[in-house]
Design a protein around this motif. Structure first.
Motif, mmCIF file in Angstrom:
data_model
loop_
_atom_site.group_PDB
_atom_site.id
_atom_site.type_symbol
_atom_site.label_atom_id
_atom_site.label_comp_id
_atom_site.label_asym_id
_atom_site.label_seq_id
_atom_site.Cartn_x
_atom_site.Cartn_y
_atom_site.Cartn_z
ATOM 1 N N ALA A 47 -2.858 -3.014 4.748
ATOM 2 C CA ALA A 47 -2.423 -3.192 3.356
ATOM 3 C C ALA A 47 -2.547 -1.897 2.555
ATOM 4 N N VAL A 48 -3.688 -1.219 2.700
ATOM 5 C CA VAL A 48 -3.908 0.011 1.938
ATOM 6 C C VAL A 48 -3.013 1.138 2.433
ATOM 7 N N ARG A 49 -2.986 1.369 3.727
ATOM 8 C CA ARG A 49 -2.219 2.492 4.272
ATOM 9 C C ARG A 49 -0.724 2.263 4.147
ATOM 10 N N ASN A 50 -0.278 1.016 4.301
ATOM 11 C CA ASN A 50 1.152 0.746 4.139
ATOM 12 C C ASN A 50 1.598 0.957 2.698
ATOM 13 N N ALA A 51 0.752 0.570 1.752
ATOM 14 C CA ALA A 51 1.107 0.803 0.345
ATOM 15 C C ALA A 51 1.195 2.297 0.059
ATOM 16 N N ARG A 52 0.277 3.079 0.635
ATOM 17 C CA ARG A 52 0.318 4.529 0.444
ATOM 18 C C ARG A 52 1.580 5.124 1.066
ATOM 19 N N ASP A 53 1.925 4.686 2.274
ATOM 20 C CA ASP A 53 3.130 5.207 2.916
ATOM 21 C C ASP A 53 4.389 4.751 2.192
ATOM 22 N N CYS A 54 4.341 3.552 1.623
ATOM 23 C CA CYS A 54 5.474 3.067 0.835
ATOM 24 C C CYS A 54 5.677 3.959 -0.389
ATOM 25 N N LEU A 55 4.575 4.406 -0.981
ATOM 26 C CA LEU A 55 4.656 5.362 -2.081
ATOM 27 C C LEU A 55 5.333 6.651 -1.623
ATOM 28 N N GLN A 56 4.984 7.111 -0.431
ATOM 29 C CA GLN A 56 5.575 8.335 0.101
ATOM 30 C C GLN A 56 7.085 8.186 0.277
ATOM 31 N N VAL A 57 7.504 7.035 0.788
ATOM 32 C CA VAL A 57 8.936 6.803 0.993
ATOM 33 C C VAL A 57 9.673 6.792 -0.348
ATOM 34 N N HIS A 58 9.040 6.207 -1.362
ATOM 35 C CA HIS A 58 9.669 6.143 -2.679
ATOM 36 C C HIS A 58 9.661 7.487 -3.402
ATOM 37 N N GLY A 59 8.813 8.401 -2.957
ATOM 38 C CA GLY A 59 8.752 9.713 -3.609
ATOM 39 C C GLY A 59 8.237 9.594 -5.035
ATOM 40 N N GLY A 60 8.791 10.404 -5.928
ATOM 41 C CA GLY A 60 8.347 10.399 -7.314
ATOM 42 C C GLY A 60 8.525 9.047 -7.983
ATOM 43 N N MET A 61 9.543 8.297 -7.589
ATOM 44 C CA MET A 61 9.790 6.978 -8.169
ATOM 45 C C MET A 61 8.627 6.037 -7.893
ATOM 46 N N GLY A 66 0.124 -10.257 4.147
ATOM 47 C CA GLY A 66 1.365 -10.494 3.410
ATOM 48 C C GLY A 66 1.783 -9.289 2.601
ATOM 49 N N SER A 67 0.807 -8.621 1.972
ATOM 50 C CA SER A 67 1.116 -7.416 1.205
ATOM 51 C C SER A 67 1.594 -6.289 2.108
ATOM 52 N N ALA A 68 0.941 -6.128 3.268
ATOM 53 C CA ALA A 68 1.338 -5.075 4.208
ATOM 54 C C ALA A 68 2.771 -5.278 4.694
ATOM 55 N N LEU A 69 3.133 -6.510 4.982
ATOM 56 C CA LEU A 69 4.488 -6.807 5.439
ATOM 57 C C LEU A 69 5.509 -6.592 4.316
ATOM 58 N N HIS A 98 2.660 0.410 -6.638
ATOM 59 C CA HIS A 98 1.280 0.657 -7.071
ATOM 60 C C HIS A 98 0.496 -0.643 -7.222
ATOM 61 N N LEU A 99 1.184 -1.747 -7.529
ATOM 62 C CA LEU A 99 0.511 -3.031 -7.667
ATOM 63 C C LEU A 99 -0.025 -3.512 -6.321
ATOM 64 N N HIS A 100 0.747 -3.281 -5.261
ATOM 65 C CA HIS A 100 0.272 -3.638 -3.914
ATOM 66 C C HIS A 100 -0.939 -2.792 -3.525
ATOM 67 N N LEU A 101 -0.880 -1.507 -3.841
ATOM 68 C CA LEU A 101 -1.992 -0.619 -3.480
ATOM 69 C C LEU A 101 -3.262 -1.006 -4.233
ATOM 70 N N LYS A 102 -3.143 -1.254 -5.512
ATOM 71 C CA LYS A 102 -4.321 -1.595 -6.315
ATOM 72 C C LYS A 102 -4.921 -2.931 -5.894
ATOM 73 N N ARG A 103 -4.073 -3.901 -5.607
ATOM 74 C CA ARG A 103 -4.596 -5.197 -5.155
ATOM 75 C C ARG A 103 -5.248 -5.057 -3.783
ATOM 76 N N ALA A 104 -4.669 -4.238 -2.926
ATOM 77 C CA ALA A 104 -5.238 -4.032 -1.592
ATOM 78 C C ALA A 104 -6.613 -3.390 -1.677
ATOM 79 N N TRP A 105 -6.789 -2.457 -2.607
ATOM 80 C CA TRP A 105 -8.103 -1.827 -2.797
ATOM 81 C C TRP A 105 -9.156 -2.868 -3.178
#
Length: 298
Positions: free
Chosen positions: A243-257, A173-176, A266-273
């Motif tokens: 979940a982990v890799r998608n959250a990281r790539d989502c960070l990349q898409v968002h850039g500095g934001m 669910g988090s990955a989606l 970041h909440l998705h990434l931390k929960r996925a970890w």
């Protein structure tokens, strides 16, 4: 086998999504983070009333009488909404711990494979322990998943397969959801006079995210139907990675934001970890699958 959800299953998933959207939307999530609250007791009881925890409990015991496929769809929605709390452990405790099925009790578990227990300070019971053990708070990467270190570890092997699969569903669910967040931001954010989603590099990131999530979805749904330990291990492995890799790539898409506290990525990434360490880790899943391959090879 047909791994496509039936109409009743799709209706169940839609109903849970609507419930969580109305009861635990983004504002509620951010309020939980700001308050440092892990479990909303009122929401817990509402989930219990909706049958979330008693979903697989037989009707003769006051449950809904459904199976793992339905539970996976429900937990996928909870993962998408980042609902905090020991959802899996409380679900597994239905019919075992008084009050768990109705959401009147919060139940944690020895699901991290070591002396750490999540939500111990909020738990009414812990699977694998006769009484709630004492614990020492330790720092957690996820602001909504408090951790405690305990002196002794209980046995939860009887719950491991179902626990791993339901945790995989949360990860799915988090990955989606991070795919949705990335695509939405790529469509809204403009650079050089056009949406950043028009750039090939961003398109590739989004496409890779979608592929990961859909592969994980296939594995999770298949494991829910077969219940095979090897299938469950593969589902957990793929869902954790997605979940982990998608959250990281989502960070990349968002850039500095994406690296700011205001963004939800970041909440998705931390929960996925954290979830990647629950019930079955990547190393444990790989070991199980390797043994199965060796056995199959004779």
């Amino acid at each position: 086998m047909d791994f496509q959800p039936t109409e009743d299953q799709r209706d169940l998933r839609a109903g849970v999504r609507d419930l969580l959207a109305g009861r635990y939307g983004r504002e509620a999530l951010r309020a939980s983070v700001d308050a440092g609250a892990g479990v909303d007791r009122a929401l817990w009881r509402e989930l219990g009333e909706a049958g979330f925890f008693a979903l697989r409990l037989p009707e003769s015991e006051g449950g809904v009488g459904l199976g793992l496929p339905e539970a996976v769809l429900v937990f996928e929605e909870a993962g998408r909404a980042l609902v905090p709390g020991p959802l899996v452990a409380t679900h597994l405790a239905a019919g075992v711990v008084p009050g768990a099925a109705a959401g009147a009790a919060v139940v944690s578990a020895f699901d991290l494979g070591g002396p750490l227990v999540t939500h111990l300070g909020e738990a009414d019971a812990v699977l694998g322990a006769a009484v709630v053990p004492a614990g020492e708070p330790v720092a957690s990467v996820d602001p909504l998943t408090p951790l405690h270190r305990v002196a002794a570890v209980g046995d939860v092997s009887a719950y491991r397969e179902a626990g791993a699969l339901l945790t995989a569903a949360l990860q799915l669910g988090s990955a989606l959801r991070t795919v949705e967040l990335a695509v939405r931001y790529a469509g809204d954010r403009e650079q050089f006079g056009q949406p950043i989603g028009a750039f090939q590099a961003v398109k590739h990131l989004a496409a890779q995210m979608l592929v990961r999530a859909e592969v994980a979805r296939t594995a999770v749904y298949a494991a829910a139907v077969t219940g095979d330990p090897g299938e469950v291990a593969a589902a957990k492995l793929l869902a954790d990675g997605a979940a982990v890799r998608n959250a990281r790539d989502c960070l990349q898409v968002h850039g500095g934001m994406g690296f700011t506290w205001e963004a939800d990525v970041h909440l998705h990434l931390k929960r996925a970890w954290v979830r990647a360490e629950q019930w079955r880790t990547a190393a444990q899943a790989e070991e199980l699958l390797a043994r199965e391959l060796l056995d199959a090879a004779g």
